[in-house]
Design a protein around this motif. Structure first.
Motif, mmCIF file in Angstrom:
data_model
loop_
_atom_site.group_PDB
_atom_site.id
_atom_site.type_symbol
_atom_site.label_atom_id
_atom_site.label_comp_id
_atom_site.label_asym_id
_atom_site.label_seq_id
_atom_site.Cartn_x
_atom_site.Cartn_y
_atom_site.Cartn_z
ATOM 1 N N ALA A 144 39.350 -12.485 54.104
ATOM 2 C CA ALA A 144 40.584 -11.734 54.341
ATOM 3 C C ALA A 144 40.507 -10.941 55.640
ATOM 4 O O ALA A 144 41.413 -11.019 56.488
ATOM 5 C CB ALA A 144 40.863 -10.796 53.159
ATOM 6 N N PHE A 145 39.437 -10.189 55.807
ATOM 7 C CA PHE A 145 39.306 -9.379 57.025
ATOM 8 C C PHE A 145 39.039 -10.248 58.249
ATOM 9 O O PHE A 145 39.443 -9.904 59.366
ATOM 10 C CB PHE A 145 38.234 -8.314 56.842
ATOM 11 C CG PHE A 145 38.646 -7.203 55.905
ATOM 12 C CD1 PHE A 145 39.789 -6.464 56.161
ATOM 13 C CD2 PHE A 145 37.911 -6.927 54.774
ATOM 14 C CE1 PHE A 145 40.190 -5.448 55.301
ATOM 15 C CE2 PHE A 145 38.298 -5.917 53.906
ATOM 16 C CZ PHE A 145 39.448 -5.181 54.172
ATOM 17 N N GLY A 146 38.356 -11.375 58.036
ATOM 18 C CA GLY A 146 38.159 -12.306 59.147
ATOM 19 C C GLY A 146 39.487 -12.829 59.667
ATOM 20 O O GLY A 146 39.706 -12.907 60.883
ATOM 21 N N LEU A 147 40.390 -13.182 58.752
ATOM 22 C CA LEU A 147 41.720 -13.645 59.153
ATOM 23 C C LEU A 147 42.482 -12.546 59.894
ATOM 24 O O LEU A 147 43.158 -12.819 60.895
ATOM 25 C CB LEU A 147 42.515 -14.090 57.918
ATOM 26 C CG LEU A 147 42.069 -15.389 57.248
ATOM 27 C CD1 LEU A 147 42.848 -15.608 55.950
ATOM 28 C CD2 LEU A 147 42.267 -16.581 58.182
ATOM 29 N N LEU A 148 42.368 -11.313 59.409
ATOM 30 C CA LEU A 148 43.068 -10.209 60.070
ATOM 31 C C LEU A 148 42.510 -9.941 61.467
ATOM 32 O O LEU A 148 43.267 -9.639 62.399
ATOM 33 C CB LEU A 148 42.966 -8.941 59.217
ATOM 34 C CG LEU A 148 43.759 -8.941 57.912
ATOM 35 C CD1 LEU A 148 43.545 -7.628 57.155
ATOM 36 C CD2 LEU A 148 45.246 -9.160 58.164
ATOM 37 N N ILE A 149 41.189 -10.065 61.616
ATOM 38 C CA ILE A 149 40.572 -9.852 62.933
ATOM 39 C C ILE A 149 41.019 -10.946 63.905
ATOM 40 O O ILE A 149 41.381 -10.675 65.055
ATOM 41 C CB ILE A 149 39.037 -9.813 62.808
ATOM 42 C CG1 ILE A 149 38.602 -8.535 62.056
ATOM 43 C CG2 ILE A 149 38.382 -9.862 64.186
ATOM 44 C CD1 ILE A 149 37.135 -8.515 61.669
ATOM 45 N N ILE A 150 40.987 -12.194 63.441
ATOM 46 C CA ILE A 150 41.433 -13.301 64.291
ATOM 47 C C ILE A 150 42.894 -13.102 64.696
ATOM 48 O O ILE A 150 43.266 -13.259 65.866
ATOM 49 C CB ILE A 150 41.266 -14.644 63.549
ATOM 50 C CG1 ILE A 150 39.779 -14.973 63.377
ATOM 51 C CG2 ILE A 150 41.980 -15.783 64.293
ATOM 52 C CD1 ILE A 150 39.507 -16.142 62.454
ATOM 53 N N TYR A 151 43.717 -12.712 63.720
ATOM 54 C CA TYR A 151 45.137 -12.516 64.000
ATOM 55 C C TYR A 151 45.353 -11.356 64.967
ATOM 56 O O TYR A 151 46.230 -11.422 65.845
ATOM 57 C CB TYR A 151 45.879 -12.259 62.682
ATOM 58 C CG TYR A 151 47.378 -12.165 62.836
ATOM 59 C CD1 TYR A 151 48.109 -13.235 63.339
ATOM 60 C CD2 TYR A 151 48.062 -11.020 62.464
ATOM 61 C CE1 TYR A 151 49.484 -13.162 63.474
ATOM 62 C CE2 TYR A 151 49.436 -10.937 62.599
ATOM 63 C CZ TYR A 151 50.143 -12.016 63.099
ATOM 64 O OH TYR A 151 51.509 -11.930 63.239
ATOM 65 N N ALA A 152 44.545 -10.304 64.808
ATOM 66 C CA ALA A 152 44.669 -9.151 65.711
ATOM 67 C C ALA A 152 44.400 -9.567 67.161
ATOM 68 O O ALA A 152 45.129 -9.159 68.077
ATOM 69 C CB ALA A 152 43.694 -8.055 65.286
ATOM 70 N N PHE A 153 43.374 -10.383 67.382
ATOM 71 C CA PHE A 153 43.069 -10.846 68.747
ATOM 72 C C PHE A 153 44.182 -11.747 69.286
ATOM 73 O O PHE A 153 44.522 -11.683 70.471
ATOM 74 C CB PHE A 153 41.726 -11.574 68.765
ATOM 75 C CG PHE A 153 40.542 -10.649 68.864
ATOM 76 C CD1 PHE A 153 40.228 -10.027 70.072
ATOM 77 C CD2 PHE A 153 39.740 -10.390 67.765
ATOM 78 C CE1 PHE A 153 39.137 -9.166 70.173
ATOM 79 C CE2 PHE A 153 38.659 -9.535 67.854
ATOM 80 C CZ PHE A 153 38.355 -8.913 69.067
ATOM 81 N N ILE A 154 44.742 -12.581 68.419
ATOM 82 C CA ILE A 154 45.847 -13.437 68.848
ATOM 83 C C ILE A 154 47.024 -12.590 69.316
ATOM 84 O O ILE A 154 47.643 -12.858 70.355
ATOM 85 C CB ILE A 154 46.288 -14.380 67.712
ATOM 86 C CG1 ILE A 154 45.188 -15.394 67.402
ATOM 87 C CG2 ILE A 154 47.585 -15.107 68.084
ATOM 88 C CD1 ILE A 154 45.465 -16.262 66.189
#
Length: 360
Positions: A144-154
């Protein structure tokens, strides 16, 4: 349709509050109060809570559903997930088609909107279900947090906070679907493809919250876990909002954390009242249970009725007498939304009385 008595009362009430809220804020007439409108860009109104609450609750429900199968990815279970995903997505497309068809365009193949609320629900349900069947659940938060981190960078590197067609979310939707198949009320589709990444993380947090609840030894610990988890997420979302503002349109990471936290807190409070203190069911509880036991059915019904009322003039016939008595435009709109919500509830009441649950 199935009959089933083994329901989690507090979850059904919270789901009912959410679905009734979704209908209420979506179906005013004309001018509405700010609290009954979505924020235009950065920021968050009470209206912005209803859909994220639904996704968090769906994460809880998905855990309870897959738990019956011990989270084993058997062929029947995977097929059930895929079939339900396709059905929910197709219903969303059908709503978009119906809006065009009732206006006379029966074959809007070149202009129909592809995404929408039901479509996002379908994609999040499918992704979270398959993730839950594929990985060790101790890694759920990592995913979950990995997806949020990836999305934040995008977002940060793709001009993701620009309220324009240059936003990476808009560019991706335009490239994948084409302009004619997009949401046209704003430059950014609020249920667009890119934002589904953080919405999946959102639903995973609901799934994880249910996992924590089921591992608790008694109801008091369940309540405390929901409250603690919710409090941590709210604080994290608030702190993150200083660098990445709360934003429903792009489903920003801070928005995910804040709304998941608030929903977890509310679930803990309702569980405390209904399950721990064992308060008696009253008229208000019953009202929300009507919406909570058949949430998707009543939401889809509300969308269909709104389209019919709007195109046939029924909404005007209901609104005009209200406005004649209540001359303030916003209050009249609010009263219309309440009446519309009660009409939807009237369809759900016989199902509630007969304990009929329409599963989509």
């Amino acid at each position: 349709m199935t009959k089933n008595n083994k329901r989690l009362l507090s979850l059904d009430v919270l789901r009912g509050i959410t679905v009734a809220g979704m209908i209420l804020v979506n179906d005013g007439y004309g001018e509405s109060f700010t609290v009954l409108k979505h924020s235009t860009w950065n920021g968050m109104t009470p209206c912005d809570l209803v859909f994220p609450f639904f996704l968090f609750i769906m994460g809880i429900s998905t855990y309870l559903s897959l738990r019956k199968f011990q989270f084993h990815a058997t062929r029947p279970v995977v097929w059930k997930i895929i079939r339900r995903t396709v059905i929910i997505f197709a219903i969303g497309l059908a709503i978009n088609w119906f809006d065009k068809a009732i206006g006379g365009d029966w074959f809007p193949l070149h202009t129909i909107r592809i995404m929408g609320v039901m479509q996002r629900i379908a994609l999040c349900y499918c992704a979270v279900s398959l993730i839950a069947l594929s990985i060790n659940h101790k890694y759920l938060l990592h995913v979950a947090f990995g997806l949020l981190i990836i999305y934040a960078f995008i977002l940060l590197y793709g001009n993701g906070y620009a309220q324009s067609a240059e936003n990476i979310a808009a560019r991706i939707d335009n490239a994948v679907f084409g302009y004619d198949h997009l949401y046209h009320k704003s430059p950014i589709d609020p249920e667009g493809l890119l934002g589904t990444i953080s919405a999946i993380a959102h639903t995973l947090l609901g799934f994880f919250a249910c996992k924590m609840m089921m591992e608790a030894k008694d109801t008091q610990e369940k309540v405390l876990r929901f409250l603690l988890f919710g409090g941590i997420l709210v604080i994290a979302g608030y702190l993150l909002s200083y660098g990445m503002p709360l934003n429903k349109r792009i489903w920003s990471p801070s928005y995910v954390l804040m709304t998941c936290g608030l929903c977890s807190l509310l679930q803990g409070i309702i569980m405390y009242i209904l399950d721990l203190r064992q308060s008696k069911q009253n008229a208000l509880t019953t009202f929300f249970l009507i919406f909570g036991i058949n949430p998707l059915f009543l939401y889809v019904l509300s969308e269909a009725l709104a389209i019919i009322f709007g195109h046939t003039g029924i909404s005007t016939l209901i609104y005009n007498p209200i406005h004649a008595v209540i001359t303030h435009n916003c209050w009249a709109s609010c009263c219309y939304a309440i009446v519309f919500t009660l009409i939807c509830g009237a369809f759900g009441y016989p199902l509630y009385k007969k304990k009929i649950y329409i599963k989509i």
